[in-house]
Structures are given as C-alpha cells and as structure tokens.
Motif scaffolding. Structure first.
Motif, PDB file in Angstrom:
ATOM      1  N   LYS A   1      44.693  59.546  42.400  1.00 12.34           N
ATOM      2  CA  LYS A   1      42.633  60.672  42.690  1.00 12.34           C
ATOM      3  C   LYS A   1      41.789  60.504  41.975  1.00 12.34           C
ATOM      4  O   LYS A   1      41.192  60.846  42.475  1.00 12.34           O
ATOM      5  CB  LYS A   1      44.064  62.326  43.157  1.00 12.34           C
ATOM      6  N   ARG A   2      42.044  60.589  40.862  1.00  7.39           N
ATOM      7  CA  ARG A   2      41.296  60.190  39.548  1.00  7.39           C
ATOM      8  C   ARG A   2      39.832  59.394  39.574  1.00  7.39           C
ATOM      9  O   ARG A   2      39.182  59.857  40.067  1.00  7.39           O
ATOM     10  CB  ARG A   2      41.668  60.953  37.976  1.00  7.39           C
ATOM     11  N   ALA A   3      40.780  57.922  40.083  1.00 10.95           N
ATOM     12  CA  ALA A   3      39.934  57.319  39.625  1.00 10.95           C
ATOM     13  C   ALA A   3      39.207  56.878  41.529  1.00 10.95           C
ATOM     14  O   ALA A   3      38.411  56.819  41.239  1.00 10.95           O
ATOM     15  CB  ALA A   3      41.351  56.100  40.006  1.00 10.95           C
ATOM     16  N   MET A   4      39.493  57.549  42.462  1.00 11.06           N
ATOM     17  CA  MET A   4      38.877  57.700  43.143  1.00 11.06           C
ATOM     18  C   MET A   4      38.012  58.381  42.955  1.00 11.06           C
ATOM     19  O   MET A   4      36.658  58.819  43.744  1.00 11.06           O
ATOM     20  CB  MET A   4      40.182  58.202  45.232  1.00 11.06           C
TER      21      MET A   4
ATOM     22  N   ALA B   1      46.254  37.785  42.566  1.00  7.65           N
ATOM     23  CA  ALA B   1      46.089  39.826  43.141  1.00  7.65           C
ATOM     24  C   ALA B   1      45.568  40.789  41.835  1.00  7.65           C
ATOM     25  O   ALA B   1      45.984  40.503  40.688  1.00  7.65           O
ATOM     26  CB  ALA B   1      47.103  40.168  43.483  1.00  7.65           C
ATOM     27  N   GLU B   2      44.930  42.085  42.204  1.00 12.77           N
ATOM     28  CA  GLU B   2      43.979  42.570  41.664  1.00 12.77           C
ATOM     29  C   GLU B   2      45.490  43.927  41.764  1.00 12.77           C
ATOM     30  O   GLU B   2      46.315  44.478  43.088  1.00 12.77           O
ATOM     31  CB  GLU B   2      42.518  43.260  42.140  1.00 12.77           C
ATOM     32  N   THR B   3      45.347  45.118  40.957  1.00 11.00           N
ATOM     33  CA  THR B   3      45.605  46.352  40.933  1.00 11.00           C
ATOM     34  C   THR B   3      44.856  46.923  42.348  1.00 11.00           C
ATOM     35  O   THR B   3      43.725  46.990  42.510  1.00 11.00           O
ATOM     36  CB  THR B   3      45.935  47.279  39.813  1.00 11.00           C
ATOM     37  N   PRO B   4      45.628  47.966  42.709  1.00 12.14           N
ATOM     38  CA  PRO B   4      44.637  48.943  44.026  1.00 12.14           C
ATOM     39  C   PRO B   4      43.969  48.788  43.305  1.00 12.14           C
ATOM     40  O   PRO B   4      42.729  49.497  43.894  1.00 12.14           O
ATOM     41  CB  PRO B   4      46.146  49.731  43.792  1.00 12.14           C
ATOM     42  N   THR B   5      43.761  49.998  41.992  1.00  8.36           N
ATOM     43  CA  THR B   5      42.500  50.496  41.642  1.00  8.36           C
ATOM     44  C   THR B   5      41.353  49.333  41.005  1.00  8.36           C
ATOM     45  O   THR B   5      40.122  49.922  41.035  1.00  8.36           O
ATOM     46  CB  THR B   5      43.054  51.164  39.706  1.00  8.36           C
ATOM     47  N   ARG B   6      41.480  48.263  40.963  1.00 11.95           N
ATOM     48  CA  ARG B   6      40.361  47.322  40.724  1.00 11.95           C
ATOM     49  C   ARG B   6      40.070  46.804  42.074  1.00 11.95           C
ATOM     50  O   ARG B   6      39.004  46.570  42.459  1.00 11.95           O
ATOM     51  CB  ARG B   6      40.764  46.191  39.466  1.00 11.95           C
TER      52      ARG B   6
END
Length: 432
Positions: A163-166, A31-36
C-alpha cells in the motif's frame, strides 16, 4: 533465492561469453517484482524492457534523440552553469565551516541540476531541485527488495508495504506531472522558449509523440513519468558517488592531485576548464579510468536473462526464468587480469602499462557500465560529467583530509550505489 533462481557470474571470460559472444542469447531481462512492475509501467523503460520492439524504440530514442554527441553538446551551457553553482556552494559551505565541506551532497546537487534541465528543459530554483531529489530518493528506497519478492508465500504479511509503495507511486506522478505539463505548454507557445531559463530542447520533447513499434498510441502520462524518472535516477547517484571516491583518492594521494592540477594548468592556463579541454588531458582520463576500475558504481550489473530455451553458458544450461547476475569486484580486482589490482594507480593507464576496453568488446577487464547490447546508454554522458567535475574540483580547490576522517577510510557500503561507509567530509583551500 526463495522461489527465484539466481545464477551469479564472477568470471570475466564467462561475462564476455554471455554478453559479447552470445549477446543475442542473454539480451533480455527477467521477470520483475510486483513493485518494480508498477514503477516501471510494466517494464516500459530502457533498462527494464524485455528484448523486442519496445526496448529498441526506447533505447534508440534515448541514444539518438538525447545522448548523442551532438545532443549532449547542446547542453554545454547547462553543465557549465551547474558546475559554477556547485563551486559557489562548496566555497560558501567552507567559508562557514572552517574550510570543511560534505563532498557527496554538493556534487550530487550539481549532477541532479544538469539532468533536470536536460529532462524538462527548464532551470529550477534550489528548493524545487531538492524537492524533486527527495522524491526520486523515496522511489529508489521503495524499490529495495523485500522478503515477499523472493518468497511470495509471505505476501500477506506485506500488505502495508505494498500500500505504501502505491502511495509513493501516486506521489511521484503528482510531483513530476506539473513539469511535464509545463514543458508541453512551452512547446505550444514557442515564444516562451526564448527565455534564458528555458531550453529549446529536452528529453521530454522526444517522448511526447514517440512512436513505439507495434503500438498505435504515444506514451501515457504514467509512462512519461516513468521514463523521466529513469533518466534522472540512472545518472545521478552513479556519477556523484564516483566523484566522492575521486576526491577521497586525491586526498590519499597528494602526488596524483598535484599531477592532475599541473596538467589542467598547462592545458587551460588561467581560464576555466571547458569540455573541449578534457579530451586532451591524458592523465585526467587515466585517473577516471582507474577510478571506475577500482570503484564501479555497483556490485552487480543489471540482471540479464536467456531469451529462449536451450541457452548455455560455460557449458551449463541456463533456464529462461533464471536471473543472470554479473558480480563485478572479482573482475576489477583479479590479479591475473591486473598488476597489483589492490593499488590505486592511474599510471597503469597513463604510462600504457595496462589497458582495458571499457565497452568489453575486446575482452572484459572492467565493466562499470555493463557491456554488450544492454550497455548503459548514458556511458558517454557519465564520462563527460565525471571528467568535467573532477577537473573543476581540482582546478578550483586543493583537497585535504578533515581531521575527523584521518586516516582515510575506504571501507564501503551499498545504498543506491556503492558509497563510502563514512560519508566524505574534506577540507578545501582555494587555488590562487
């Protein structure tokens, strides 16, 4: 590791068992991290996809449609152009800086130019190349692990980071999308492809109407951006970092530099090195193999996972939700596998004293590209780029240490790849 189970494998025998003998068992990804997950379009990339129809479709398309020997050959002129550009950049920088040049910055530019042309089918000016490069770096920085990736209970404290990732993801799409649309317009107007700055083929061409097993629709815009970004990021830093380590080793070992230059000179004479030449340069190939043994691109191979319950490795049970991470340095530095592994010595391969199957099929002694079913699909392209860049750098210039970096410091640090702790600045002298 927080809420995650990490299993670190540092034994060559266990790596061979996991990825060759039991390749079907450990062929998937965890499983990946939410950001990835956001940046991979829910694991819609060759590297991140779970084992199944999506992965098979994406990998088959990349290997057969873009990275086959015949396809790579179509971009020979692109590579020659990029290498001429980097030679001129290095020459100009040295001319205005008493012969000193920054190695990584220049070779990274060359590699990125090649991959941009292969991906989008158009040559870009220097300003555009650097803008795209900064965007891709920003994406990689955003993907760095955070505390809440391992301990979800801390996620309320990372609202700004998410938020910054999005925002970065939206910026990535805005930056890449115009080039996707431009390529689409070229394909609709074949006359435009006759231009010298437009390639008749690109990686994007294979993606527009890609058929995915089990899916009725072609890749979406966000998926196209993801796949293009994977292509660019996967082959840039790994290759550029290898060249920086290569130049550092040539400076440390002037005899190796002389032997490489003599082989180049005896093979091609006074003309420029061409791709057809490097296969005949045994010492160059031995040097690159030793380079990848001593300086693999990363400390860890891409994470694997068991595809179903009941998996065993070395007699131990491996849960399906565990990350199986392969730690590379103990393999390439293992004195039971190598003679004097701490010494950088291309002769171990050139003289035939030692050897290693870089694909790992015959046994794992080094794995700079991983091994098994999930071996890096860009292995052939990476070897071509490294061999050609080393050959051109040595043919054009004699490399020596910058007074501020003598003696040579081989300490390292991890950024996107394993890089020199102190970025290499070298002094060049043009060959006559």
């Amino acid at each position: 590791m927080g809420a995650r189970t990490l299993i670190i494998v540092s034994s060559a025998d266990l790596m061979h068992e996991a990825l060759i003998e039991k390749s079907q068992t450990f062929v998937t990804r965890p499983a990946e991290t939410p950001t990835r997950t956001v940046f991979s379009s829910n694991k819609f990339t060759v590297n991140s996809a779970v084992y199944g129809p999506v992965w098979r479709s994406l990998r088959r398309n990349m290997v057969q449609g873009m990275l086959s020997t015949s396809r790579l050959r179509e971009f020979r002129i692109v590579r020659e152009s990029a290498m001429d550009r980097v030679v001129n950049r290095i020459r100009n920088e040295a001319g205005s800086n008493d012969g000193a040049v920054w190695v990584l910055k220049n070779v990274r530019f060359a590699v990125f130019c090649i991959l941009l042309s292969m991906c989008f089918g158009v040559e870009m000016d220097e300003v555009t190349v650097e803008r795209m490069d900064e965007m891709m770096k920003k994406v990689l920085i955003t993907l760095n692990p955070r505390l809440d990736d391992y301990l979800p209970m801390f996620s309320p404290f990372f609202t700004k980071a998410r938020k910054r990732a999005m925002e970065v993801r939206e910026e990535q799409i805005r930056t890449v999308l115009p080039f996707i649309e431009k390529r689409r317009s070229f394909l609709r107007n074949p006359d435009l492809i006759k231009s010298k700055t437009v390639s008749p083929f690109s990686y994007l061409d294979t993606l527009f109407d890609l058929k995915i097993e089990g899916r009725k629709s072609a890749p979406s815009i966000s998926e196209l951006v993801t796949l293009c970004s994977e292509f660019l990021n996967g082959g840039t830093d790994t290759t550029a970092t290898a060249i920086e380590w290569a130049i550092a080793r040539l400076i440390e070992n002037p005899k190796i530099q002389v032997q490489l230059y003599d082989e180049i000179k005896s093979t091609v004479g006074d003309r420029k090195v061409e791709e057809k030449d490097v296969d005949n340069m045994e010492y160059l190939n031995a040097f690159v193999k030793e380079l990848l043994r001593k300086h693999p691109p990363t400390y860890f191979s891409l994470t694997h996972a068991a595809i179903e319950p009941g998996a065993k490795l070395g007699g131990y049970d491996i849960p399906t939700d565990a990350n199986l991470d392969l730690y590379l340095p103990p393999v390439s530095d293992n004195p039971t596998l190598w003679t004097n592994p701490e010494i950088f010595d291309p002769d171990r391969f050139f003289m035939g004293r030692e050897d290693a199957d870089i694909t790992g099929v015959k046994g794992v002694k080094m794995l700079p590209f991983g091994v098994g079913r999930r071996i890096c699909p860009g292995l052939g392209m990476a070897m071509l780029h490294i061999n050609m860049l080393v050959a051109r750098m040595v043919q054009e210039f004699e490399w020596s240490a910058c007074p501020t970096q003598s003696p040579m410091d081989f300490s390292e640090k991890f950024e996107f790849t394993v890089v020199m702790n102190n970025t290499l600045q070298a002094v060049i002298k043009e060959r006559t």
